[in-house]
Design a protein around this motif. Structure first.
Motif, PDB file in Angstrom:
ATOM      1  N   PRO A   2       0.837  -1.205   0.000  1.00 19.24           N
ATOM      2  CA  PRO A   2       0.000   0.000   0.000  1.00 19.24           C
ATOM      3  C   PRO A   2       0.875   1.260   0.000  1.00 19.24           C
ATOM      4  O   PRO A   2       1.864   1.317   0.732  1.00 19.24           O
ATOM      5  CB  PRO A   2      -0.812  -0.104   1.305  1.00 19.24           C
ATOM      6  CG  PRO A   2      -0.243  -1.222   2.079  1.00 19.24           C
ATOM      7  CD  PRO A   2       0.783  -1.948   1.260  1.00 19.24           C
ATOM      8  N   VAL A   3       0.516   2.210  -0.855  1.00 23.46           N
ATOM      9  CA  VAL A   3       1.248   3.485  -0.911  1.00 23.46           C
ATOM     10  C   VAL A   3       0.253   4.602  -0.579  1.00 23.46           C
ATOM     11  O   VAL A   3      -0.803   4.718  -1.216  1.00 23.46           O
ATOM     12  CB  VAL A   3       1.848   3.734  -2.321  1.00 23.46           C
ATOM     13  CG1 VAL A   3       2.553   5.083  -2.381  1.00 23.46           C
ATOM     14  CG2 VAL A   3       2.804   2.613  -2.719  1.00 23.46           C
ATOM     15  N   TYR A   4       0.576   5.388   0.427  1.00 24.20           N
ATOM     16  CA  TYR A   4      -0.285   6.510   0.838  1.00 24.20           C
ATOM     17  C   TYR A   4       0.461   7.812   0.639  1.00 24.20           C
ATOM     18  O   TYR A   4       1.698   7.846   0.690  1.00 24.20           O
ATOM     19  CB  TYR A   4      -0.636   6.417   2.328  1.00 24.20           C
ATOM     20  CG  TYR A   4      -1.302   5.134   2.744  1.00 24.20           C
ATOM     21  CD1 TYR A   4      -2.667   4.941   2.573  1.00 24.20           C
ATOM     22  CD2 TYR A   4      -0.554   4.112   3.345  1.00 24.20           C
ATOM     23  CE1 TYR A   4      -3.284   3.758   2.971  1.00 24.20           C
ATOM     24  CE2 TYR A   4      -1.155   2.921   3.744  1.00 24.20           C
ATOM     25  CZ  TYR A   4      -2.518   2.751   3.553  1.00 24.20           C
ATOM     26  OH  TYR A   4      -3.116   1.588   3.938  1.00 24.20           O
ATOM     27  N   MET A   5      -0.306   8.886   0.435  1.00 23.87           N
ATOM     28  CA  MET A   5       0.299  10.217   0.424  1.00 23.87           C
ATOM     29  C   MET A   5      -0.511  11.107   1.353  1.00 23.87           C
ATOM     30  O   MET A   5      -1.752  11.121   1.256  1.00 23.87           O
ATOM     31  CB  MET A   5       0.292  10.805  -0.992  1.00 23.87           C
ATOM     32  CG  MET A   5       1.123   9.990  -1.972  1.00 23.87           C
ATOM     33  SD  MET A   5       1.278  10.790  -3.584  1.00 23.87           S
ATOM     34  CE  MET A   5       2.575  11.998  -3.264  1.00 23.87           C
ATOM     35  N   PRO A   6       0.147  11.849   2.269  1.00 21.58           N
ATOM     36  CA  PRO A   6      -0.627  12.732   3.151  1.00 21.58           C
ATOM     37  C   PRO A   6      -1.448  13.740   2.357  1.00 21.58           C
ATOM     38  O   PRO A   6      -2.520  14.158   2.751  1.00 21.58           O
ATOM     39  CB  PRO A   6       0.448  13.445   3.987  1.00 21.58           C
ATOM     40  CG  PRO A   6       1.656  12.579   3.884  1.00 21.58           C
ATOM     41  CD  PRO A   6       1.584  11.914   2.543  1.00 21.58           C
TER      42      PRO A   6
ATOM     43  N   ILE B 225      -2.877   8.864  12.045  1.00 19.12           N
ATOM     44  CA  ILE B 225      -3.957   8.650  13.030  1.00 19.12           C
ATOM     45  C   ILE B 225      -5.098   7.866  12.345  1.00 19.12           C
ATOM     46  O   ILE B 225      -5.650   6.922  12.905  1.00 19.12           O
ATOM     47  CB  ILE B 225      -4.495  10.013  13.582  1.00 19.12           C
ATOM     48  CG1 ILE B 225      -3.401  10.753  14.359  1.00 19.12           C
ATOM     49  CG2 ILE B 225      -5.768   9.834  14.405  1.00 19.12           C
ATOM     50  CD1 ILE B 225      -3.095  10.251  15.759  1.00 19.12           C
ATOM     51  N   ALA B 226      -5.406   8.259  11.104  1.00 15.81           N
ATOM     52  CA  ALA B 226      -6.476   7.570  10.357  1.00 15.81           C
ATOM     53  C   ALA B 226      -6.099   6.112  10.089  1.00 15.81           C
ATOM     54  O   ALA B 226      -6.938   5.211  10.231  1.00 15.81           O
ATOM     55  CB  ALA B 226      -6.752   8.321   9.048  1.00 15.81           C
TER      56      ALA B 226
ATOM     57  N   PRO C 158      -7.832   4.412   6.721  1.00 16.91           N
ATOM     58  CA  PRO C 158      -6.843   5.154   5.921  1.00 16.91           C
ATOM     59  C   PRO C 158      -7.489   5.880   4.740  1.00 16.91           C
ATOM     60  O   PRO C 158      -8.558   5.485   4.286  1.00 16.91           O
ATOM     61  CB  PRO C 158      -5.900   4.052   5.423  1.00 16.91           C
ATOM     62  CG  PRO C 158      -6.670   2.798   5.483  1.00 16.91           C
ATOM     63  CD  PRO C 158      -7.687   2.955   6.576  1.00 16.91           C
ATOM     64  N   TYR C 159      -6.834   6.914   4.258  1.00 20.51           N
ATOM     65  CA  TYR C 159      -7.297   7.612   3.050  1.00 20.51           C
ATOM     66  C   TYR C 159      -6.075   7.939   2.192  1.00 20.51           C
ATOM     67  O   TYR C 159      -4.937   7.701   2.592  1.00 20.51           O
ATOM     68  CB  TYR C 159      -8.104   8.872   3.403  1.00 20.51           C
ATOM     69  CG  TYR C 159      -7.381   9.837   4.317  1.00 20.51           C
ATOM     70  CD1 TYR C 159      -6.489  10.783   3.831  1.00 20.51           C
ATOM     71  CD2 TYR C 159      -7.606   9.796   5.699  1.00 20.51           C
ATOM     72  CE1 TYR C 159      -5.840  11.662   4.679  1.00 20.51           C
ATOM     73  CE2 TYR C 159      -6.963  10.675   6.555  1.00 20.51           C
ATOM     74  CZ  TYR C 159      -6.074  11.601   6.032  1.00 20.51           C
ATOM     75  OH  TYR C 159      -5.418  12.465   6.870  1.00 20.51           O
TER      76      TYR C 159
END
Ligand code: 13P
Ligand code: SF4
Length: 323
Positions: free
Chosen positions: A70-74, A291-292, A298-299
């Motif tokens: 999984p790759v997330y970006m703030p 935190i999410a 997550p988002y």
């Protein structure tokens, strides 16, 4: 906030990657740092979740090269140059090249959307970054074809000068004759560095070294003592720790080199050339994303459309093989 961020990164076994242009509050706590090529290489080897602090095309490239994590970006911040290469405009340019019977290899700067990379990949083309553009373009020209270079006309024209070949912008006079035909895009930050800034510093400090990124205009690059990508500039500064320098590239990066390596650095501009897109990501946003994730909600997880993934990967892999 920093302690909480570090705690949650550890708890969820997440790697934090940050481009050199990120704010210090992010960059200083990242596990992986680098320019766009270094980060693409480093993040492609990860086996655990990733939070990427940079602009969207970087997170997207990381996901395409490493689809199983999984790759997330703030913040889904988008580079203004990448936005200039709209699908319709690129397709129109390609149509024009074909109508003129031009045999070409398309090369897209990594600063472009996955959709554009897929168009290029489908046409047997590839991506490049500022640190390998010369090598990638040169290997394409060696095949006896022209290069259609997008989206950055400045990088395309500067590479042409380095390789001693001709360049033009598509649609301009005699554009069909050039070896490198450029899409008409540019970086809104690097266009801020002007010949008069170089003249100002050269006049005031005759011994000063002018150092610029190849996204600057050909006029500015021609006047510079050193032209290099972000990592090449960093190496140059490390090798010239005591020299007076004026540097034409993004502010956060230049300011950090002044802080950590050489206090005798000026920014080659009368303004503060921060990249607005890179600056959108803040420590608070990184904290909120973590935190999410911690709450199981997550988002901003990067997803790449199935239809474009395969060809975009081809374009990226061809670059990786040559790098
Ligand atoms: P680098 O390839 O040098 O990291 O540059 C990325 C970028 O966006 C420059 O403006
Ligand atoms: Fe895009 Fe320019 Fe910002 Fe780089 S500095 S991310 S090219 S807008």
């Amino acid at each position: 906030m920093v302690d909480k961020v570090k705690e949650l990164l550890k708890k969820h076994n997440i790697t934090l990657a940050a481009h050199y242009y990120q704010k210090d509050e992010i960059f200083d706590i990242a596990d992986l740092t680098g320019d766009s090529l270094e980060l693409a290489k480093k993040t492609s080897k990860l086996k655990n979740p990733l939070i990427f602090c940079g602009v969207s095309f970087m997170g997207e490239s990381a996901k395409i090269l490493n689809p199983n994590i999984p790759v997330y970006m703030p913040r889904l911040a988008s580079c203004s140059m990448a936005r200039m290469a709209e699908k319709e405009k690129v397709e129109d340019n390609i149509k024009l090249l074909k109508e003129n019977n031009i045999e070409f290899i398309p090369i897209t700067y990594i600063n472009s959307s996955a959709e554009i990379k897929a168009i290029v990949g489908k046409l047997e083309g590839l991506t490049c970054t500022s640190s390998n553009a010369k090598k990638i373009v040169s290997s394409a020209l060696d095949q006896g074809k022209k290069v259609f270079f997008l989206p950055d006309k400045n990088l395309g024209q500067n590479v042409a000068k380095m390789l001693n070949v001709t360049s033009s912008i598509i649609g301009e006079k005699n554009w069909q004759e050039a070896d490198i035909i450029c899409f008409n895009g540019h970086c809104s930050v690097h266009q801020l560095f002007m010949p008069e800034h170089v003249e100002f510093y050269k006049e005031k400090y005759p011994e000063i070294k002018i150092v610029v990124h190849p996204e600057c205009s050909p006029e500015v690059c021609e006047m510079a003592d050193f032209v290099g990508s972000t990592s090449q500039i960093l190496n140059y500064v490390k090798e010239h720790k005591n020299d007076l320098m004026a540097i034409g590239t993004e502010y956060n990066f230049v300011h950090r080199m002044k802080r950590d390596i050489n206090p005798n650095i000026y920014i080659l501009s009368s303004t503060k050339p921060e990249c607005p897109s890179m600056n959108e990501t803040t420590l608070k946003e990184l904290h909120d994303l973590l935190i999410a994730i911690d709450k199981g909600k997550p988002y901003n997880e990067i997803k790449v459309d199935e239809n474009i993934k395969e060809n975009a990967l081809k374009a990226l892999n061809r670059m990786m093989e040559l790098s």
